[in-house]
Design a protein around this motif. Structure first.
Motif, PDB file in Angstrom:
ATOM      1  N   THR A  75       0.852  -1.189   0.000  1.00 11.79           N
ATOM      2  CA  THR A  75       0.000   0.000   0.000  1.00 11.79           C
ATOM      3  C   THR A  75       0.885   1.234   0.000  1.00 11.79           C
ATOM      4  O   THR A  75       1.803   1.336   0.816  1.00 11.79           O
ATOM      5  N   LYS A  76       0.644   2.160  -0.910  1.00 11.91           N
ATOM      6  CA  LYS A  76       1.423   3.382  -0.948  1.00 11.91           C
ATOM      7  C   LYS A  76       1.184   4.209   0.309  1.00 11.91           C
ATOM      8  O   LYS A  76       0.074   4.257   0.832  1.00 11.91           O
ATOM      9  N   SER A  77       2.231   4.843   0.790  1.00 13.66           N
ATOM     10  CA  SER A  77       2.134   5.666   1.984  1.00 13.66           C
ATOM     11  C   SER A  77       1.099   6.774   1.778  1.00 13.66           C
ATOM     12  O   SER A  77       1.145   7.509   0.800  1.00 13.66           O
ATOM     13  N   GLY A  78       0.151   6.859   2.696  1.00 11.38           N
ATOM     14  CA  GLY A  78      -0.881   7.886   2.627  1.00 11.38           C
ATOM     15  C   GLY A  78      -2.046   7.547   1.732  1.00 11.38           C
ATOM     16  O   GLY A  78      -3.029   8.285   1.687  1.00 11.38           O
ATOM     17  N   ALA A  79      -1.939   6.426   1.007  1.00 10.65           N
ATOM     18  CA  ALA A  79      -3.018   6.048   0.083  1.00 10.65           C
ATOM     19  C   ALA A  79      -4.157   5.384   0.845  1.00 10.65           C
ATOM     20  O   ALA A  79      -3.972   4.753   1.876  1.00 10.65           O
ATOM     21  N   THR A  80      -5.381   5.545   0.315  1.00 15.82           N
ATOM     22  CA  THR A  80      -6.561   4.945   0.940  1.00 15.82           C
ATOM     23  C   THR A  80      -7.182   3.872   0.053  1.00 15.82           C
ATOM     24  O   THR A  80      -8.155   3.237   0.429  1.00 15.82           O
ATOM     25  N   GLY A  81      -6.613   3.684  -1.134  1.00 16.40           N
ATOM     26  CA  GLY A  81      -7.174   2.719  -2.071  1.00 16.40           C
ATOM     27  C   GLY A  81      -6.840   1.278  -1.698  1.00 16.40           C
ATOM     28  O   GLY A  81      -6.232   0.989  -0.663  1.00 16.40           O
ATOM     29  N   LYS A  82      -7.194   0.363  -2.583  1.00 17.21           N
ATOM     30  CA  LYS A  82      -6.984  -1.052  -2.361  1.00 17.21           C
ATOM     31  C   LYS A  82      -5.508  -1.399  -2.463  1.00 17.21           C
ATOM     32  O   LYS A  82      -4.781  -0.874  -3.295  1.00 17.21           O
ATOM     33  N   SER A  83      -5.058  -2.305  -1.602  1.00 13.22           N
ATOM     34  CA  SER A  83      -3.664  -2.728  -1.604  1.00 13.22           C
ATOM     35  C   SER A  83      -3.388  -3.640  -2.789  1.00 13.22           C
ATOM     36  O   SER A  83      -4.281  -4.311  -3.310  1.00 13.22           O
ATOM     37  N   GLN A  84      -2.148  -3.672  -3.212  1.00 13.61           N
ATOM     38  CA  GLN A  84      -1.708  -4.586  -4.257  1.00 13.61           C
ATOM     39  C   GLN A  84      -1.176  -5.857  -3.610  1.00 13.61           C
ATOM     40  O   GLN A  84      -0.299  -5.801  -2.745  1.00 13.61           O
ATOM     41  N   LEU A  85      -1.711  -7.004  -3.980  1.00 11.70           N
ATOM     42  CA  LEU A  85      -1.266  -8.292  -3.453  1.00 11.70           C
ATOM     43  C   LEU A  85      -0.288  -8.923  -4.439  1.00 11.70           C
ATOM     44  O   LEU A  85      -0.560  -9.010  -5.635  1.00 11.70           O
ATOM     45  N   ILE A  86       0.849  -9.352  -3.920  1.00 12.23           N
ATOM     46  CA  ILE A  86       1.885  -9.963  -4.753  1.00 12.23           C
ATOM     47  C   ILE A  86       2.209 -11.348  -4.212  1.00 12.23           C
ATOM     48  O   ILE A  86       2.557 -11.492  -3.034  1.00 12.23           O
ATOM     49  N   ASP A  87       2.056 -12.362  -5.043  1.00 10.67           N
ATOM     50  CA  ASP A  87       2.399 -13.734  -4.658  1.00 10.67           C
ATOM     51  C   ASP A  87       3.869 -13.995  -4.943  1.00 10.67           C
ATOM     52  O   ASP A  87       4.396 -13.606  -5.991  1.00 10.67           O
ATOM     53  N   LEU A  88       4.524 -14.667  -4.000  1.00 10.84           N
ATOM     54  CA  LEU A  88       5.946 -14.959  -4.118  1.00 10.84           C
ATOM     55  C   LEU A  88       6.194 -16.446  -3.863  1.00 10.84           C
ATOM     56  O   LEU A  88       5.444 -17.087  -3.113  1.00 10.84           O
ATOM     57  N   PRO A  89       7.253 -17.005  -4.478  1.00  6.04           N
ATOM     58  CA  PRO A  89       7.540 -18.425  -4.257  1.00  6.04           C
ATOM     59  C   PRO A  89       7.952 -18.719  -2.829  1.00  6.04           C
ATOM     60  O   PRO A  89       7.735 -19.825  -2.322  1.00  6.04           O
ATOM     61  N   SER A  90       8.543 -17.739  -2.154  1.00  2.00           N
ATOM     62  CA  SER A  90       8.944 -17.895  -0.755  1.00  2.00           C
ATOM     63  C   SER A  90       9.361 -16.530  -0.232  1.00  2.00           C
ATOM     64  O   SER A  90       9.605 -15.596  -1.007  1.00  2.00           O
ATOM     65  N   ILE A  91       9.425 -16.399   1.076  1.00  2.69           N
ATOM     66  CA  ILE A  91       9.883 -15.168   1.713  1.00  2.69           C
ATOM     67  C   ILE A  91      10.807 -15.556   2.854  1.00  2.69           C
ATOM     68  O   ILE A  91      10.444 -16.374   3.704  1.00  2.69           O
ATOM     69  N   PHE A  92      12.004 -14.984   2.852  1.00  3.94           N
ATOM     70  CA  PHE A  92      12.963 -15.240   3.928  1.00  3.94           C
ATOM     71  C   PHE A  92      12.929 -14.066   4.900  1.00  3.94           C
ATOM     72  O   PHE A  92      13.170 -12.919   4.503  1.00  3.94           O
ATOM     73  N   LEU A  93      12.635 -14.352   6.161  1.00  2.00           N
ATOM     74  CA  LEU A  93      12.510 -13.314   7.178  1.00  2.00           C
ATOM     75  C   LEU A  93      13.775 -13.271   8.031  1.00  2.00           C
ATOM     76  O   LEU A  93      14.216 -14.293   8.557  1.00  2.00           O
ATOM     77  N   THR A  94      14.346 -12.088   8.181  1.00  2.55           N
ATOM     78  CA  THR A  94      15.526 -11.890   9.012  1.00  2.55           C
ATOM     79  C   THR A  94      15.203 -10.843  10.059  1.00  2.55           C
ATOM     80  O   THR A  94      14.736  -9.756   9.737  1.00  2.55           O
ATOM     81  N   ARG A  95      15.450 -11.186  11.324  1.00  3.29           N
ATOM     82  CA  ARG A  95      15.146 -10.269  12.413  1.00  3.29           C
ATOM     83  C   ARG A  95      16.308  -9.314  12.676  1.00  3.29           C
ATOM     84  O   ARG A  95      17.465  -9.689  12.591  1.00  3.29           O
ATOM     85  N   ALA A  96      15.973  -8.087  13.024  1.00  4.68           N
ATOM     86  CA  ALA A  96      16.975  -7.116  13.457  1.00  4.68           C
ATOM     87  C   ALA A  96      17.334  -7.396  14.907  1.00  4.68           C
ATOM     88  O   ALA A  96      16.711  -8.239  15.571  1.00  4.68           O
ATOM     89  N   ALA A  97      18.336  -6.683  15.424  1.00  5.90           N
ATOM     90  CA  ALA A  97      18.796  -6.920  16.797  1.00  5.90           C
ATOM     91  C   ALA A  97      17.680  -6.721  17.811  1.00  5.90           C
ATOM     92  O   ALA A  97      17.612  -7.413  18.823  1.00  5.90           O
ATOM     93  N   GLY A  98      16.762  -5.780  17.536  1.00  2.43           N
ATOM     94  CA  GLY A  98      15.673  -5.518  18.477  1.00  2.43           C
ATOM     95  C   GLY A  98      14.519  -6.486  18.386  1.00  2.43           C
ATOM     96  O   GLY A  98      13.559  -6.384  19.153  1.00  2.43           O
ATOM     97  N   GLY A  99      14.573  -7.420  17.434  1.00  3.69           N
ATOM     98  CA  GLY A  99      13.516  -8.416  17.303  1.00  3.69           C
ATOM     99  C   GLY A  99      12.582  -8.171  16.138  1.00  3.69           C
ATOM    100  O   GLY A  99      11.857  -9.068  15.731  1.00  3.69           O
ATOM    101  N   GLY A 100      12.562  -6.941  15.605  1.00  2.00           N
ATOM    102  CA  GLY A 100      11.691  -6.638  14.481  1.00  2.00           C
ATOM    103  C   GLY A 100      12.296  -7.100  13.161  1.00  2.00           C
ATOM    104  O   GLY A 100      13.381  -7.690  13.118  1.00  2.00           O
ATOM    105  N   LEU A 101      11.572  -6.832  12.085  1.00  2.00           N
ATOM    106  CA  LEU A 101      12.014  -7.242  10.758  1.00  2.00           C
ATOM    107  C   LEU A 101      13.199  -6.383  10.319  1.00  2.00           C
ATOM    108  O   LEU A 101      13.186  -5.163  10.472  1.00  2.00           O
TER     109      LEU A 101
END
Length: 472
Positions: A308-334
């Motif tokens: 979703t574009k910052s400040g936008a109120t319209g419908k979000s764009q959905l994107i399908d991906l073969p996989s997603i690798f998640l890496t946490r930062a030192a504080g625990g977030g993404l």
């Protein structure tokens, strides 16, 4: 041995004492300690040590030697008690700093005019446990022979942990290959478990992380860990594993390398509960986990993101991906917008990748980059449709380099780093035309064949041409 300083080390819960002895005492009691810690066996034959050997005979005073001991004193131990313990147990110590100086002293003692009554200053570090002493050695980084941090930790773990006192059957690699011993641990696996426990990470033998960076990550995790404040020691983990061995199911499960390494990390956080758990309870929990994990078809795991574009109120764009690798930062977030070479890189990186003034993004979908590094699917913002479109060519660029490319807005270039082993590196600069990366020039460092060459090349008519001067 006369002592003249005494202080408490509140981090390793031990003491530091400084004293003075003679060369004769050092030759008789300190030089033999070198073999107890197998970090530096080879004597460095440099001009410095040759000169030091002559200076010793002439009467110089060498820098202090540092020796470590392990003992759990009562809180507030008196200096006299600590000093007496050092005198009585000095043959059980480890040389932390001064191995080459002791080797040089031994050579100098064979020269005419050597005075074995000359003074030698010695510092002693006494820690409460092996874990704390290993922590102190890693933070001090003592040792004069170039060695990777991970190798140093392995040697220290092997030297400091008393495998003979562990009530578990341990065999070396050669013995394991010759004799079938299903109820025994490989010693190398056991040491990996110890390193995992210290660093609080299971990534102690990850082939997808570049080896040099893995060394640094493990060492930094140990330095940042809470070893000095924790009341749990690795021996508590060992005793728990020893108790688990009474169950045939648990015994077989814990001897799988990945299970053992993961257990050493996880048990550190929950050992009181594990010590109270019954065999049936532990077996049931493990079986439930194994059944759930076995039901996952990894090849069919996919992901989907909502944009979703910052400040936008319209419908979000959905994107399908073969996989997603998640890496946490030192504080625990993404971890976001991290493209430092050899570091863990962001799950999502944003920027203007094609220099059209609009923000684009990339998301990590694999580890298909060079040396098992991260690879990304890149999406460019399309002004006409207002959507983000997949950019195959830019995505492919992330799979050929050492992680995500750098973006240089001032030069309007993308920069890719590649290497071939330890001795060949390239820094390649690309312009972007019609969302396609086009090679412009590259800087090459080639140290193969024991010769160092550094040069620039420009990309002309489909081939690289050696530049007479630096480009651009």
């Amino acid at each position: 041995m006369d002592f003249f300083t005494f202080d408490e080390d509140r981090v390793v819960e031990g003491y530091v004492a400084g004293g003075v002895t003679t060369y004769r005492f050092a030759l008789d009691h300190l030089a033999p300690l070198i073999g107890r810690l197998n970090i530096q066996r080879d004597t460095l034959k440099t001009k410095f040590y040759s000169r030091l050997e002559k200076d010793i005979v002439r009467g110089c005073v060498m820098p202090p030697i540092t020796v470590a001991l392990i003992h759990d004193f009562e809180e507030g131990a008196a200096a006299v008690a600590v000093n007496d313990h050092i005198r009585a147990h000095i043959d059980e110590g480890f040389v932390l700093d001064g191995i080459q100086r002791l080797n040089t002293l031994a050579r100098a003692s064979q020269s005419a005019g050597f005075d074995d009554a000359r003074p030698l200053h010695v510092n002693f570090v006494i820690a409460r446990s092996r874990d704390r002493l290993l922590y102190r050695m890693i933070t001090l980084n003592n040792g004069q022979r170039p060695m990777s941090a991970r190798h140093q930790i392995e040697v220290l773990a092997d030297s400091f942990f008393d495998f003979d006192s562990v009530d578990l059957k341990l065999v070396a690699e050669k013995g394991k290959s010759r004799v079938r011993a299903p109820d025994s641990f490989k010693k190398s696996d056991f040491i990996k478990g110890y390193i995992a426990y210290l660093s609080e990470t299971v990534n102690v033998d990850n082939q997808k992380i570049i080896e040099e960076k893995l060394d640094e990550l493990i060492a930094s995790r140990i330095i940042e860990s809470d070893i000095p404040t924790r009341r749990i020691e690795f021996s508590d983990i060992v005793n728990l594993i020893n108790r688990m061995s009474a169950s045939e199911y648990l015994s077989e499960w814990i001897r799988v390398q990945n299970n053992f390494i993961g257990f050493c990390v996880g048990a550190k956080q929950s050992i009181p509960a594990l010590q109270e758990a019954q065999y049936a309870e532990m077996e049931g929990a493990i079986q439930s986990f194994e059944q759930a994990f076995a039901s996952i078809n990894v090849s069919k795991v996919t992901g989907q993101i909502s944009v979703t574009k910052s400040g936008a109120t319209g419908k979000s764009q959905l994107i399908d991906l073969p996989s997603i690798f998640l890496t946490r930062a030192a504080g625990g977030g993404l971890l976001i917008n991290s493209t430092v070479l050899y570091e863990y890189q962001g799950t999502i990186n944003t920027g203007d990748f094609n220099f059209d003034g609009d923000q684009d993004f990339a998301i990590q979908t694999g580890n298909n980059g060079s040396y098992g590094g991260p690879s990304y699917d890149v999406f460019l913002q399309d002004r006409r449709s207002g959507r983000f479109l997949h950019a195959p060519a830019l995505s492919a660029l992330t799979a050929t380099g050492l992680g995500f490319f750098e973006v240089d807005p001032s030069a309007r270039e993308l920069v890719e780093y590649t290497k071939d082993g330890c001795c060949y590196h390239e820094e390649t600069h690309f312009s972007v035309h019609n969302n396609m990366p086009m090679p412009k020039w590259r800087q090459v460092e080639d140290a193969r064949d024991n010769q160092f060459r550094q040069f620039s090349e420009a990309y002309r008519r489909g081939r690289w041409v050696r530049a007479k001067v630096g480009v651009p």
